[in-house]
Write a protein that holds these residues in place. Sequence first.
Motif, PDB file in Angstrom:
ATOM      1  N   ALA A   1      -2.570  -0.876   9.572  1.00 63.85           N
ATOM      2  CA  ALA A   1      -3.237  -2.175   9.663  1.00 63.85           C
ATOM      3  C   ALA A   1      -3.256  -2.831   8.283  1.00 63.85           C
ATOM      4  N   VAL A   2      -3.626  -4.091   8.282  1.00 73.82           N
ATOM      5  CA  VAL A   2      -3.987  -4.738   7.022  1.00 73.82           C
ATOM      6  C   VAL A   2      -5.476  -4.484   6.803  1.00 73.82           C
ATOM      7  N   TYR A   3      -5.807  -3.952   5.658  1.00 77.60           N
ATOM      8  CA  TYR A   3      -7.186  -3.634   5.334  1.00 77.60           C
ATOM      9  C   TYR A   3      -7.753  -4.729   4.430  1.00 77.60           C
ATOM     10  N   TYR A   4      -8.882  -5.270   4.860  1.00 76.11           N
ATOM     11  CA  TYR A   4      -9.515  -6.367   4.146  1.00 76.11           C
ATOM     12  C   TYR A   4     -10.858  -5.921   3.559  1.00 76.11           C
TER      13      TYR A   4
ATOM     14  N   LEU B   1      -1.813  -3.911   2.930  1.00 77.38           N
ATOM     15  CA  LEU B   1      -1.196  -3.300   4.100  1.00 77.38           C
ATOM     16  C   LEU B   1      -1.117  -1.788   3.949  1.00 77.38           C
ATOM     17  N   VAL B   2      -1.572  -1.100   4.982  1.00 80.87           N
ATOM     18  CA  VAL B   2      -1.450   0.358   5.078  1.00 80.87           C
ATOM     19  C   VAL B   2      -0.562   0.668   6.278  1.00 80.87           C
TER      20      VAL B   2
ATOM     21  N   VAL C   1     -10.430  -8.615  -4.740  1.00 80.25           N
ATOM     22  CA  VAL C   1      -9.034  -8.220  -4.847  1.00 80.25           C
ATOM     23  C   VAL C   1      -8.907  -6.774  -4.391  1.00 80.25           C
ATOM     24  N   GLU C   2      -8.049  -6.560  -3.390  1.00 79.63           N
ATOM     25  CA  GLU C   2      -7.800  -5.221  -2.885  1.00 79.63           C
ATOM     26  C   GLU C   2      -6.531  -4.652  -3.505  1.00 79.63           C
ATOM     27  N   SER C   3      -6.494  -3.331  -3.582  1.00 76.23           N
ATOM     28  CA  SER C   3      -5.280  -2.657  -4.034  1.00 76.23           C
ATOM     29  C   SER C   3      -5.238  -1.263  -3.433  1.00 76.23           C
ATOM     30  N   GLY C   4      -4.054  -0.651  -3.464  1.00 80.51           N
ATOM     31  CA  GLY C   4      -3.929   0.737  -3.046  1.00 80.51           C
ATOM     32  C   GLY C   4      -3.217   0.967  -1.733  1.00 80.51           C
ATOM     33  N   GLY C   5      -2.855  -0.093  -1.032  1.00 76.18           N
ATOM     34  CA  GLY C   5      -2.144   0.101   0.228  1.00 76.18           C
ATOM     35  C   GLY C   5      -0.729   0.595   0.003  1.00 76.18           C
ATOM     36  N   GLY C   6      -0.068   0.937   1.104  1.00 78.31           N
ATOM     37  CA  GLY C   6       1.304   1.398   0.998  1.00 78.31           C
ATOM     38  C   GLY C   6       1.740   2.139   2.230  1.00 78.31           C
ATOM     39  N   LEU C   7       2.868   2.807   2.121  1.00 78.46           N
ATOM     40  CA  LEU C   7       3.441   3.588   3.211  1.00 78.46           C
ATOM     41  C   LEU C   7       3.134   5.063   2.990  1.00 78.46           C
ATOM     42  N   VAL C   8       2.639   5.703   4.021  1.00 76.02           N
ATOM     43  CA  VAL C   8       2.301   7.114   3.934  1.00 76.02           C
ATOM     44  C   VAL C   8       2.656   7.791   5.247  1.00 76.02           C
TER      45      VAL C   8
END
Length: 117
Positions: free
Chosen positions: A93-96, A112-113, A5-12
Motif C-alpha cells: 500500500a501507500v503509507y501516509y 509506497l511499500v 514528510v515520510e520516508s522508508g518505503g520500498g520493495l521487500v
Amino acid sequence: QVQLVESGGGLVQPGGSLRLSCAASGSIFGITVMGWYRQAPGKQRELVVVATMASGGTIRYADSVKGRFTASRDNAKKALYLQMNSLKPEDTAVYYCNAVFSGMNVWGKGTLVTVSS
C-alpha cells in the motif's frame, strides 16, 4: 502550518522488514496525535496505528498489524516511526503519515511499500 514528510518505503520480500519514518516541521508544538494510514490499490484508506504525542500517551494498532508492526515516537520532535516486521503481500500500500494539528488533519504525501517475491 505543519508539514509531514515520510520516508522508508520500498520493495521487500514476504516475511521481510521495513522501517517508516515521519518527520513533522513547522508549528509542531500544536500536534497532539500522529498516525500511520495506508491505502492499497482499489481500497479505502485505513488506519494502521495512531499515537498520542505525549509522555505516556496511548498507541493503538489495527488488528491486522498487531504483533507485527511497532510504532515509536519522539514527542519533542513530533516524529513517528513504524517498524514493520513479518510483512505480507497484503501489506502492500501507500503509507501516509497523519497529524492532528489544532483540530485539523494534516497528511504527508505518502511512501509506497510493496511486499512481493
